[in-house]
Every structure is written in structure tokens, then in C-alpha cells.
Enzyme design. Structure first.
Site, PDB file in Angstrom:
ATOM      1  N   GLY A 111       0.821  -1.193   0.000  1.00  0.00           N
ATOM      2  CA  GLY A 111       0.000   0.000   0.000  1.00  0.00           C
ATOM      3  C   GLY A 111       0.861   1.252   0.000  1.00  0.00           C
ATOM      4  O   GLY A 111       2.048   1.209   0.342  1.00  0.00           O
TER       5      GLY A 111
ATOM      6  N   GLY B  88      -0.119  -4.815   0.713  1.00  0.00           N
ATOM      7  CA  GLY B  88      -1.343  -4.572  -0.037  1.00  0.00           C
ATOM      8  C   GLY B  88      -1.445  -5.414  -1.290  1.00  0.00           C
ATOM      9  O   GLY B  88      -2.543  -5.766  -1.732  1.00  0.00           O
TER      10      GLY B  88
ATOM     11  N   GLU C 155       5.158  -6.024   7.473  1.00  0.00           N
ATOM     12  CA  GLU C 155       4.518  -4.926   8.208  1.00  0.00           C
ATOM     13  C   GLU C 155       5.106  -4.682   9.593  1.00  0.00           C
ATOM     14  O   GLU C 155       5.120  -3.537  10.071  1.00  0.00           O
ATOM     15  CB  GLU C 155       3.013  -5.193   8.340  1.00  0.00           C
TER      16      GLU C 155
ATOM     17  N   ASP D 200      -1.496  -7.263   8.090  1.00  0.00           N
ATOM     18  CA  ASP D 200      -2.931  -7.019   7.905  1.00  0.00           C
ATOM     19  C   ASP D 200      -3.405  -7.625   6.583  1.00  0.00           C
ATOM     20  O   ASP D 200      -2.950  -8.699   6.221  1.00  0.00           O
ATOM     21  CB  ASP D 200      -3.233  -5.520   8.033  1.00  0.00           C
TER      22      ASP D 200
END
Length: 352
Positions: free
Chosen positions: A74, A122, A145, A153
Site C-alpha cells: 500500500g 497490499g 509490516e 494485515d
């Protein structure tokens, strides 16, 4: 003048096309390794739902341009900048990203992700929840992450525990990178196809009319692909140690096992394991929960806290790779601190 003006228009960040029987999503930000942003999410989601409902669309394919990355993650820098000033972009990004991840995982049509290149964060969310994930020798997978003060996530709490033994927990805690055929061997990808066969594969996939057709085509191309087949799984000699050393039900227990073991492998993992103290990774990774809903509860904690911004600074901004976490050690985090991360957000809860 008109021609010049048209040629200077920015290209769409994501291309959405019908090709044969397939809806094709093409991630189109190669200069930033196809990093995912909110505008892209808002383009992909409604089109995915539209194709899912159409009787003349039999499958969905997602791929990327550039040859280097499927999607490296992301657009975290934009998210942290927004979070610092209270811009709703930060919350909107994760909320809508998770809704898209859920839509991919529940899509009634076969969803085929061609993860030819870097696939992290992402990018994993755009691929791993689909029915089919096709890796190549160029694929580089990781969930890094924890290195930026976040947690695995995009549904990491769902798919990582479902890998063999404690492999998923190991990948979550260390951010270990899997490459090429090993992405398939680990169970992240469903198939492995040589990169030079991907254009032909796409041409056959868009003709498929059923999930069985898709499976047969992918199986056929996998049988024709030999890249990396002569090398063992990169973690083959360590997998028994991973299952043993990462079997404790807490991060503290895992660190104790690593430090007490004394083997070269254990010492290395103890040094390289990145622990997100504020969340105690085990709470998000070990628990077999409905993670997209529950993990969203973490974000007010993350956004109000210190570690996420400090991690992004250390890894992505200053790049000194020396984050100064707060608190500085796991023993400074109470069970009550962890429990608060799971508090309901009331009317802001994520509803899937």
C-alpha cells in the site's frame, strides 16, 4: 496542440477491461512498484462487483505492468502523512482496502492473480484471497509490516496461520522473503508458471468459462514450467526448527525459545525477528478470528500511537533501519494494553 495535450495526460493507475470471457484488472503504477492507493481501490471494487454479477463474465484476472512488481504494498507514506494531520484518508484507505480484500475472497467468479514480481502487503491483499494465485520465478513475497510498527494485515491473521505448521507465524514475525517457486511450495501461491509463458497463459485463461477450465489450464502450464525445480525449498532444512521454536503461544515465549536454543538458525532469528510491542503479534496472528473485521479495530490504536509513524520513518523516509519503538520491550506491554486493541469502534466498526 490537441495531440500534445492528450499525450501528456496521466495514464490511469488501474486499467479495467473485458477480454474474452474475463474481466481483466491491470495495476498500472510501475514507477512506484504498483503501490496501491485509495483511488485504485475505489476503481477496482465496484468493477469487481459488476463483473461478479454479469452473466457474460466468467472469471476475473488481476495482473500488473512493468515487469518488476505485481504490487509492492500500500501507499503507506501517503497514509502516514494523512494520519499525522487527522486526514480521514488514513482510516478510509484501510477500511476500503479491507472491504475490497473481502470482496476478492467471496467473489463468486474464479479470481486469478498473476503475481509476477514483488508481492508484499497490499499486493498480497489483492491476490491471496482469490481462488487462484500464480507465481513465477520473478515473484518475491513477504509480509514485512512488523518492520514499520504495523501488523500483518490485509487478512494476514487468516491466511498465515493456515500455512503448514508454524511457517505463517515465522513469516509474520520475521518478514522473511520467499522467492519464485518457494512461494508455491509454501502454499501462498496455488500454481507456479515460468514468466515467459505468462502471455500464452493469459490468452488461454480469457477463454475459460468455468472454475474447472481455469484449473485445468493452470495445471497444464505448471507442468510445462521448470524454473527452480532443481532447487529445494529455501527453508527445507529449517522447517522442523521453525515448527519447534515458534510453537509457543506468545511472542515472549517464542523469544525465550530462540534465545535458549543456541543454534545458528535460532540466534539469527532472534536477532532479525521484528516485534511490534504495542500489539504483541500473537494476538493478531495466532488467533483464528475473522481478521478483516477485528484487525480494523487496531487502527485507532495504531494511528494514535508512536510505532507506526516511527517505523515508516526508519524504513521508508530516513531509511536508517533503526526504529526507536515505544515501549522499547515486550515486558512493558500489559495484557490490558493488548485487550484495548480489540475494543469495538461502535458505529465505525467494519461491516463486511
Amino acid at each position: 496542440i490537441q495531440s500534445h495535450m492528450m499525450s501528456s495526460q496521466p495514464e490511469p493507475e488501474v486499467l479495467l477491461q473485458r477480454v474474452g470471457r474475463a474481466g481483466v484488472i491491470t495495476v498500472n503504477r510501475p514507477k512506484v512498484l504498483n503501490a496501491l492507493n485509495l483511488n485504485m481501490i475505489r476503481s477496482i471494487y465496484p468493477q469487481l462487483k459488476k463483473w461478479e454479477a454479469e452473466s457474460d463474465t466468467d472469471l476475473v484476472i488481476i495482473k500488473a505492468v512493468g515487469g518488476k512488481a505485481f504490487c509492492a504494498g500500500g501507499d503507506i507514506r501517503a497514509v502516514t502523512e494523512a494520519g499525522r494531520v487527522g486526514d480521514p484518508l488514513a482510516e478510509d484507505f484501510f477500511r476500503e482496502e479491507y472491504i475490497l480484500n473481502h470482496a476478492i475472497g467471496t467473489c463468486k467468479k474464479p479470481y486469478v492473480a498473476l503475481i509476477d514480481g514483488i508481492t508484499m502487503g497490499g499486493g498480497v491483499g489483492l491476490s491471496v484471497h482469490g481462488r487462484f494465485r500464480v507465481a513465477t520465478e520473478k515473484t518475491l513475497f513477504a509480509m514485512p509490516e512488523t518492520g514499520i510498527g504495523l501488523f500483518p494485515d490485509v487478512g494476514g491473521g487468516y491466511f498465515l496461520p493456515r500455512l503448514q505448521g508454524k511457517l505463517g507465524l515465522f513469516l509474520a514475525l520475521t518478514g522473511f522473503r520467499l522467492k519464485g517457486r518457494d512461494v508455491h511450495r509454501a502454499g501462498v501461491a496455488t500454481h507456479f508458471v515460468d514468466s515467459n509463458k505468462m502471455p500464452d497463459l493469459e490468452r488461454e485463461l480469457v477463454k475459460c468459462v468455468s472454475v474447472e477450465d481455469v484449473g485445468e489450464v493452470l495445471d497444464s502450464y505448471q507442468k510445462q514450467s521448470s524454473s527452480g525445480s532443481d532447487k529445494p525449498f529455501v527453508l527445507e532444512k529449517n522447517i522442523a526448527d521453525i515448527h519447534r521454536l515458534f510453537s509457543a503461544d506468545s511472542v515472549e515465549g517464542i523469544m525465550h525459545s530462540l534465545n535458549a536454543d543456541g543454534s545458528e538458525f535460532a540466534v539469527k532469528q532472534a536477532e532479525e525477528t521484528v516485534l511490534e510491542h504495542g500489539l504483541k503479534l500473537q494476538e493478531s496472528v495466532l488467533c483464528d478470528i475473522k481478521p478483516l473485521n477485528v484487525m480494523f479495530c487496531f487502527f485507532p490504536f495504531v494511528q494514535r500511537g508512536h510505532d507506526f509513524y516511527e517505523g515508516v520513518r526508519a524504513v521508508l523516509v530516513d531509511k536508517d533501519q533503526s526504529p526507536r519503538w515505544s515501549p522499547a520491550s515486550l515486558d512493558q506491554v500489559s495484557d490490558q494494553d493488548v485487550d484495548r486493541c480489540f475494543d469495538s469502534l461502535g458505529p465505525k466498526d467494519l461491516v463486511l
